[in-house]
Design a protein around this motif. Structure first.
Motif, short mmCIF file in Angstrom:
data_model
loop_
_atom_site.label_atom_id
_atom_site.label_comp_id
_atom_site.label_asym_id
_atom_site.label_seq_id
_atom_site.Cartn_x
_atom_site.Cartn_y
_atom_site.Cartn_z
N ASP A 1 3.36 20.69 2.77
CA ASP A 1 2.56 19.26 2.56
C ASP A 1 1.17 19.63 1.92
O ASP A 1 0.52 18.48 1.79
N THR A 2 0.87 20.70 1.54
CA THR A 2 -0.64 20.84 1.28
C THR A 2 -0.64 20.02 -0.06
O THR A 2 0.22 20.55 -0.98
N ALA A 3 -1.38 19.27 -0.38
CA ALA A 3 -1.83 18.55 -1.59
C ALA A 3 -2.87 17.76 -1.65
O ALA A 3 -3.34 17.70 -0.45
N VAL A 4 -3.34 17.00 -2.80
CA VAL A 4 -4.07 16.07 -2.57
C VAL A 4 -3.49 14.80 -2.29
O VAL A 4 -2.54 14.40 -3.14
N TYR A 5 -3.83 13.76 -1.38
CA TYR A 5 -3.01 12.54 -1.00
C TYR A 5 -3.94 11.29 -1.65
O TYR A 5 -5.04 11.45 -1.36
N TYR A 6 -3.30 10.65 -2.22
CA TYR A 6 -3.99 9.34 -2.66
C TYR A 6 -3.31 8.03 -1.93
O TYR A 6 -2.11 8.19 -1.81
N CYS A 7 -4.04 7.16 -1.93
CA CYS A 7 -3.52 5.66 -1.42
C CYS A 7 -3.62 4.83 -2.77
O CYS A 7 -4.43 5.16 -3.45
N ALA A 8 -2.82 3.84 -2.65
CA ALA A 8 -2.71 3.04 -3.83
C ALA A 8 -2.44 1.52 -3.55
O ALA A 8 -1.82 1.61 -2.31
N VAL A 9 -2.95 0.53 -4.09
CA VAL A 9 -2.44 -0.75 -3.53
C VAL A 9 -2.08 -1.67 -5.02
O VAL A 9 -2.44 -1.41 -6.02
N LYS A 10 -1.09 -2.51 -4.68
CA LYS A 10 -0.56 -3.39 -5.83
C LYS A 10 -0.43 -4.76 -5.19
O LYS A 10 -0.09 -4.78 -3.85
N MET B 1 0.69 -0.86 -0.17
CA MET B 1 0.00 0.19 0.05
C MET B 1 0.83 1.39 0.03
O MET B 1 1.73 1.27 0.69
N GLY B 2 0.45 2.24 -0.76
CA GLY B 2 1.25 3.16 -1.16
C GLY B 2 0.56 4.43 -0.78
O GLY B 2 -0.83 4.40 -0.97
N TRP B 3 1.19 5.68 -0.50
CA TRP B 3 0.79 7.01 -0.39
C TRP B 3 1.29 7.78 -1.37
O TRP B 3 2.40 7.96 -1.14
N PHE B 4 0.57 8.68 -2.04
CA PHE B 4 1.21 9.51 -2.88
C PHE B 4 0.49 10.94 -2.69
O PHE B 4 -0.40 10.83 -1.96
N ARG B 5 1.27 12.17 -3.15
CA ARG B 5 0.65 13.26 -3.14
C ARG B 5 0.81 14.16 -4.33
O ARG B 5 1.84 13.89 -5.13
N GLN B 6 -0.14 15.00 -4.65
CA GLN B 6 0.07 15.89 -5.94
C GLN B 6 -0.42 17.37 -5.44
O GLN B 6 -1.58 17.54 -5.16
N LEU C 1 4.76 -4.36 -10.79
CA LEU C 1 5.48 -3.17 -10.78
C LEU C 1 4.68 -1.87 -10.40
O LEU C 1 5.19 -0.97 -9.59
N ASN C 2 3.48 -2.03 -11.04
CA ASN C 2 2.81 -0.50 -11.05
C ASN C 2 1.53 -0.83 -10.03
O ASN C 2 1.11 -1.88 -9.89
#
Length: 122
Positions: free
Chosen positions: A93-102, A34-39, A107-108
């Protein structure tokens, strides 16, 4: 298919804390990441943290340098829910945060949450 539903986020003052959650349903992985990303506005999506799990155990968390010591990633395997605890928040740290799973061998990231806004401002 995996559905990821995020919660948490919002407006917080600099130095404050927030906790993001990411609840997974549908297909389950016996082992995965599980990953967390931000944009942030005008910027590309960037990696924040990830954590691996296998069976009922989690292991091997990684963090981007800019969050080390401030953010903590965790996963409740029984509830199939991940969390990102964010302390000592900064305006950057202001951003939209996304979680993701693989899957652990994938790989992706195949599945993404809807995103949640985090705004750090006084």
């Amino acid at each position: 298919q995996v559905q990821l539903v995020q919660s948490g986020g919002g407006l917080v003052q600099p130095g404050g804390s927030l906790r993001l959650s990411c609840a997974a349903s549908g297909r389950t992985f016996s082992s995965g990441v599980m990953g967390w990303f931000r944009q942030a506005p005008g910027k590309e999506r960037e990696f924040v943290a990830n954590i691996r799990w296998s069976g009922g155990s989690t292991y091997g968390a990684d963090y981007a340098d800019f969050v080390k010591g401030r953010f903590t990633i965790s996963r409740d395997n029984a509830k199939n829910t991940g969390h990102l605890k964010m302390n000592s928040l900064k305006s950057e740290d202001t951003a939209v945060y996304y979680c993701a799973v693989k899957g652990i061998m994938t790989l992706n990231y195949d599945y993404w949450g809807q995103g949640t806004q985090v705004t750090v401002s006084s």
